[in-house]
Structures are given as structure tokens and as C-alpha cells.
Design a protein around this motif. Structure first.
Motif, PDB file in Angstrom:
ATOM      1  N   SER A 117     -73.816 -75.379  36.047  1.00 18.36           N
ATOM      2  CA  SER A 117     -73.527 -73.983  36.379  1.00 18.36           C
ATOM      3  C   SER A 117     -72.552 -73.865  37.548  1.00 18.36           C
ATOM      4  O   SER A 117     -71.872 -72.852  37.692  1.00 18.36           O
ATOM      5  CB  SER A 117     -74.824 -73.240  36.713  1.00 18.36           C
ATOM      6  N   MET A 118     -72.493 -74.904  38.374  1.00 12.51           N
ATOM      7  CA  MET A 118     -71.552 -74.866  39.496  1.00 12.51           C
ATOM      8  C   MET A 118     -70.104 -74.879  39.026  1.00 12.51           C
ATOM      9  O   MET A 118     -69.221 -74.358  39.707  1.00 12.51           O
ATOM     10  CB  MET A 118     -71.794 -76.058  40.429  1.00 12.51           C
ATOM     11  N   VAL A 119     -69.857 -75.487  37.866  1.00 14.29           N
ATOM     12  CA  VAL A 119     -68.470 -75.599  37.395  1.00 14.29           C
ATOM     13  C   VAL A 119     -68.170 -74.672  36.224  1.00 14.29           C
ATOM     14  O   VAL A 119     -67.013 -74.564  35.819  1.00 14.29           O
ATOM     15  CB  VAL A 119     -68.143 -77.057  37.010  1.00 14.29           C
ATOM     16  N   THR A 120     -69.182 -74.029  35.683  1.00  9.05           N
ATOM     17  CA  THR A 120     -68.944 -73.084  34.585  1.00  9.05           C
ATOM     18  C   THR A 120     -69.194 -71.644  35.002  1.00  9.05           C
ATOM     19  O   THR A 120     -68.878 -70.718  34.256  1.00  9.05           O
ATOM     20  CB  THR A 120     -69.833 -73.410  33.375  1.00  9.05           C
ATOM     21  N   GLY A 121     -69.753 -71.446  36.184  1.00 11.19           N
ATOM     22  CA  GLY A 121     -70.062 -70.103  36.646  1.00 11.19           C
ATOM     23  C   GLY A 121     -68.826 -69.348  37.110  1.00 11.19           C
ATOM     24  O   GLY A 121     -67.718 -69.901  37.218  1.00 11.19           O
ATOM     25  N   ALA A 122     -68.997 -68.074  37.390  1.00 11.16           N
ATOM     26  CA  ALA A 122     -67.901 -67.227  37.836  1.00 11.16           C
ATOM     27  C   ALA A 122     -67.326 -67.752  39.141  1.00 11.16           C
ATOM     28  O   ALA A 122     -68.061 -68.142  40.051  1.00 11.16           O
ATOM     29  CB  ALA A 122     -68.403 -65.795  38.028  1.00 11.16           C
ATOM     30  N   GLY A 123     -66.016 -67.788  39.199  1.00 11.28           N
ATOM     31  CA  GLY A 123     -65.342 -68.216  40.415  1.00 11.28           C
ATOM     32  C   GLY A 123     -65.231 -69.707  40.602  1.00 11.28           C
ATOM     33  O   GLY A 123     -64.742 -70.164  41.651  1.00 11.28           O
ATOM     34  N   SER A 124     -65.681 -70.496  39.627  1.00 12.50           N
ATOM     35  CA  SER A 124     -65.585 -71.949  39.773  1.00 12.50           C
ATOM     36  C   SER A 124     -64.129 -72.372  39.949  1.00 12.50           C
ATOM     37  O   SER A 124     -63.221 -71.797  39.365  1.00 12.50           O
ATOM     38  CB  SER A 124     -66.209 -72.659  38.570  1.00 12.50           C
ATOM     39  N   ASP A 125     -63.924 -73.378  40.770  1.00 14.89           N
ATOM     40  CA  ASP A 125     -62.583 -73.819  41.149  1.00 14.89           C
ATOM     41  C   ASP A 125     -62.176 -75.000  40.276  1.00 14.89           C
ATOM     42  O   ASP A 125     -62.466 -76.151  40.592  1.00 14.89           O
ATOM     43  CB  ASP A 125     -62.594 -74.206  42.628  1.00 14.89           C
ATOM     44  N   GLN A 126     -61.499 -74.706  39.194  1.00 16.73           N
ATOM     45  CA  GLN A 126     -61.117 -75.735  38.234  1.00 16.73           C
ATOM     46  C   GLN A 126     -59.610 -75.967  38.290  1.00 16.73           C
ATOM     47  O   GLN A 126     -58.829 -75.028  38.414  1.00 16.73           O
ATOM     48  CB  GLN A 126     -61.495 -75.318  36.812  1.00 16.73           C
ATOM     49  N   VAL A 127     -59.225 -77.220  38.192  1.00 19.50           N
ATOM     50  CA  VAL A 127     -57.811 -77.602  38.214  1.00 19.50           C
ATOM     51  C   VAL A 127     -57.565 -78.575  37.072  1.00 19.50           C
ATOM     52  O   VAL A 127     -58.416 -79.400  36.736  1.00 19.50           O
ATOM     53  CB  VAL A 127     -57.431 -78.253  39.564  1.00 19.50           C
TER      54      VAL A 127
END
Length: 464
Positions: A296-306
Motif C-alpha cells: 500500500s505504500m507504493v500503490t496508495g495515493a501520492g506514492s512516489d514512483q519513478v
């Protein structure tokens, strides 16, 4: 005592080198100063010092005896003629203003040879190559690459569709911080089309690629050679792209081609799903009740993905320097996010640093597998597990014959996400090895470092 031994974790056995190593273990810069074995009459061609690098042929000459590596004298490169290009340091995904043009991978002036200023009493010899009128930003280290017997043939393999995936992921993270994922469910066509489109993009004229560079107000896009703003260089060109949810950000105009953008969006959505499944299996293997605690830390709203697309062209400058001579494509570093998921074409180049029973660092080559994904433990996951998992130091090297194209998805949390050991993973009375911070604070700190720096050191409470 090493942290792994303190917690009863296995320590790696010695890697089978196949032959005695001559020269030092790589330092934190990723380069090794060139030396001669005292009993040899010719230089050890597998050891080189940092040199000015370009795609033309570079000849190495023997110089007079010089001081040991710490005293090796290198000519200064001077100041760049234009502002550094945007590139997230160690793929952190930092945003900053940069020039809209990148230094192209073009032939340098002819090489000349520089005679160092001091002598070593034991007659060791160093080889240093510099260029007449060198491009002031093109200092790229040459490396001794691991030999054929130094291949990491025992890379942990996780069958993501199998019943033992959870336990296998945890075991691999505890032992290596790195593993390969097979049976991941991503169609081969999704990977192949994205790769084909990327190859087409990098085959364009340099001027066309430069037009895809970052704008003053938006730092994502095309770049080459410069890695961050703190002096790191690599023999590569790349696309650095922002991700919103499961696709490229609408604010990111690159790539502009509809076919390429569509192919990358399909790939990003697929690999993001793989990352989420890996993190869910990891939570299960760790015994965390909430299966989505990590994902959920990487799929939740606002997750910082590059998302990065890296191209490492062949480096003709390596011709004639020996079969183990390689140029730095992307210098040694750890990834700061929670995990990163990598896939490349059939060209090797990825290397990871392992430690033997004596805690000596050894670089080993990872065999390429274009049908699989490779997962790295990131710094944030190391903190979340209180050091039970350790982020793996890795690098990419280039060769003189084949191009390497790789895709890397970096799964990071929202900027305000608190990064601290998960309570479920702390034993009774166990204290956190790190002071609490947010992902945004860590990004800001990491942005100021060099690739090889230990970014977590400033957040440690105790020695690991």
C-alpha cells in the motif's frame, strides 16, 4: 561482528574466484587504481584508474613507477561548459532544474599520456590515460570487471506463482538483498514491444533526443552521461520519467510518440503489479498480519514512483584494453526506495557486491535473463525491517561490443510517509537502529550525496 551474524542470519560463503586476485578490493568510488603484479613483466590489463573516456580508441601506455592508489595523481577536469543535466542521483527521482541539452556520446580528441609525479619503491606501475583538450565533463572511471568464474550463478530465483514465493523472497532478502522473479505473468510481448520502442528512440539523431530533455520547470526527460549534480558520470543515456498511479504522468511530455508512450504505459502497469505482488508476498513471509502493509505504500495515493529507461551503448574506447576492462555505465550505489524492479535485454552488465565470510566486498556479474525481473531491496525497506533486509549495492558496466537496454521501476512511498521499523517486526525489547524520518526528508538528504555514499549513515542510531 557483522549484523547478519548477530541476528543469526547466514553470511555468504567465499565466492569462487578461480584465481588469486591481484590488487585492491574496489573502493567506494567503484574504480581501482591500476597496478602491476611485482612478478609480472606486463601490466595487469584488468585494473585501470579513472580516465577521460570517449567512443574513440584509447591506448594505454606504461608510465614510470608511481605512488600507491591513494596518491595517484589525476588531471583536473575543470568546470562544465553548461549546467549539469537532470538525473536523479542513484535514481532517487529528485526534481531539479537542469540544462535542456546533454553531452552527446561523441568522439573525444586523441589521447595523450600523463606521467604521474611520484615513484613507488617497490616498482609498481600505474597506467593513466588522459585526453588532449579533454571534454571537461567526461571523466568516467574504467573498472576491472569480474572474470568468467565470478558470475553470480546462484542468484536466488523466486517463482512468483508458486506456493513457496513468500518464504523464498524473505530468505533472498535476508541473504542477498536481491533476487530474480520468474513466472511473473507479464506477457513477453509487453516487454518486447517496450524494448523495441526504446531502441528506436535511442537510435535517433542526438539533436532529436536532446529535444526530449527536461524543461526548466520540469526535470524529467532525456539525458546522458551526467548522474546527479555531484560529479558522478556514466557511459549511458537515459529517459527519466515520472509515474502517476499505474501509468506515466500526464505532466511528463516524454516520450511524445504515441506508440512508445503506449508501450511504456502498458509495461509500467504490468511491472507495478509485479512489485505489489512481491511486497504482498514479502509481508506474508515476514508474518505481518496486514498483507498490504508494504504494497500500500507504493500503490496508495501520492506514492512516489519513478521509471527509468537506460541505454548503455558499446564503448569502442575499451577495444584493446583487455577482456576484463569495462567502463562505468552507472556507478555503484544502493536504491533509496522500498524496492526496485529491473528488466534488461540479453546484454549483461549488472553487477552486485557480495561479502564473503571475512566480510571482504566482492563484485560479481549477474547473468542476464530478458524474460525475468530482478528485484533490489532499497534503503527504505532496510529501515522498515530494522536492518533484517539490507539494501544491495550494485552497478552497471559497459563493454565495447553490445548495447544494453534496461527498464527500472522504482517503488517509493508518498513524500509524507513515515519510514521507521515496523512494530510487528521488532522483537520484545528490540530498539530501532534508525531515527525516524519521512520519505521526503530522505530524498532531500540523498539528493546531496554521491552515488557511492552511505546515505543511511546519517539516520543510524546504532552501528549495524
Amino acid at each position: 561482528m557483522h549484523a547478519a551474524e548477530q541476528r543469526g542470519r547466514p553470511v555468504l560463503p567465499p565466492v569462487d574466484r578461480g584465481r588469486a586476485r591481484h590488487g585492491p578490493v574496489p573502493d567506494c568510488s567503484g574504480s581501482i587504481a591500476a597496478t602491476m603484479h611485482p612478478k609480472r613483466s606486463t601490466p595487469d590489463a584488468s585494473l585501470f584508474s579513472p580516465c577521460q573516456l570517449g567512443p574513440s580508441r584509447v591506448t594505454v601506455a606504461r608510465c614510470r613507477p608511481v605512488a600507491p592508489p591513494p596518491d595517484l595523481y589525476m588531471l583536473p577536469t575543470g568546470s562544465p561548459t553548461s549546467p549539469p543535466h537532470a538525473l536523479a542521483a542513484a535514481a532517487v527521482g529528485h526534481t531539479h532544474t537542469a540544462s535542456t541539452s546533454s553531452p552527446p556520446l561523441t568522439p573525444p580528441p586523441p589521447p595523450v599520456f600523463f606521467r604521474p609525479r611520484s615513484a613507488h619503491p617497490h616498482g609498481q606501475t600505474a597506467m593513466v590515460v588522459v585526453l588532449a583538450n579533454p571534454p571537461v565533463v567526461d571523466q568516467i572511471p574504467l573498472l576491472r570487471s569480474p572474470g568468467p568464474r565470478d558470475s553470480f550463478s546462484c542468484v536466488p530465483v523466486v517463482d512468483l506463482s508458486g506456493p513457496g514465493a513468500a518464504r523464498a523472497i524473505v530468505d533472498a532478502c535476508e541473504r542477498f538483498g536481491f533476487f530474480k522473479v520468474v513466472n511473473h505473468g507479464v506477457p513477453a510481448a509487453t516487454m518486447d514491444v517496450a524494448e523495441s520502442e526504446a531502441v528506436g528512440f535511442f537510435a535517433q539523431a542526438q539533436a532529436d533526443k536532446d529535444r526530449a530533455g527536461p524543461r526548466a520547470s520540469y526535470p524529467f526527460g532525456y539525458g546522458s552521461k551526467r548522474i546527479g549534480l555531484n560529479g558522478d558520470m556514466g557511459w549511458l543515456e537515459y529517459l527519466l520519467l515520472a509515474v502517476d498511479s499505474a501509468s506515466l504522468s500526464d505532466a511528463c511530455p516524454v516520450p511524445s510518440g504515441a506508440a512508445f508512450r503506449s508501450a511504456l504505459n502498458e509495461y509500467v502497469a504490468a511491472v507495478r503489479d509485479v512489485a505489489a505482488r512481491v511486497l504482498e508476498a514479502m509481508a506474508e513471509g515476514l508474518g505481518i498480519a496486514d498483507a498490504a502493509a508494504l504494497s500500500s505504500m507504493v500503490t496508495g495515493a501520492g506514492s512516489d514512483q519513478v521509471f527509468r529507461v537506460n541505454h548503455y551503448p558499446p564503448c569502442p574506447a575499451l577495444q584493446g584494453l583487455g577482456c576484463t576492462a569495462t567502463a562505468t555505465g552507472f556507478g555503484e550505489h544502493t536504491d533509496p526506495q522500498i524496492i526496485s524492479v529491473l528488466r534488461s535485454n540479453g546484454t549483461s552488465g549488472l553487477q552486485v557486491a557480495l561479502r564473503d565470510a571475512a566480510q571482504a566486498q566482492q563484485w560479481v556479474s549477474v547473468p542476464s535473463d530478458r524474460d525475468a525481473f530482478f528485484v533490489n531491496v532499497g534503503d527504505s525497506l532496510q529501515v522498515l525491517t530494522n536492518g533484517r533486509f539490507e539494501s544491495v549495492k550494485h552497478r552497471v558496466v559497459t563493454n565495447s561490443l553490445k548495447s544494453r537496454v534496461s527498464f527500472i521501476y522504482f517503488a517509493g512511498p508518498a513524500l509524507e510517509q513515515r519510514i521507521a521499523p515496523l512494530a510487528q517486526l521488532l522483537a520484545e525489547g528490540e530498539e530501532s537502529l534508525y531515527r525516524e524520518f519521512t520519505w521526503g526528508e530522505y530524498k532531500t538528504a540523498a539528493y546531496k550525496t554521491r552515488l557511492g555514499d552511505n546515505r543511511l549513515a546519517q539516520f543510524q542510531r546504532c552501528s549495524i
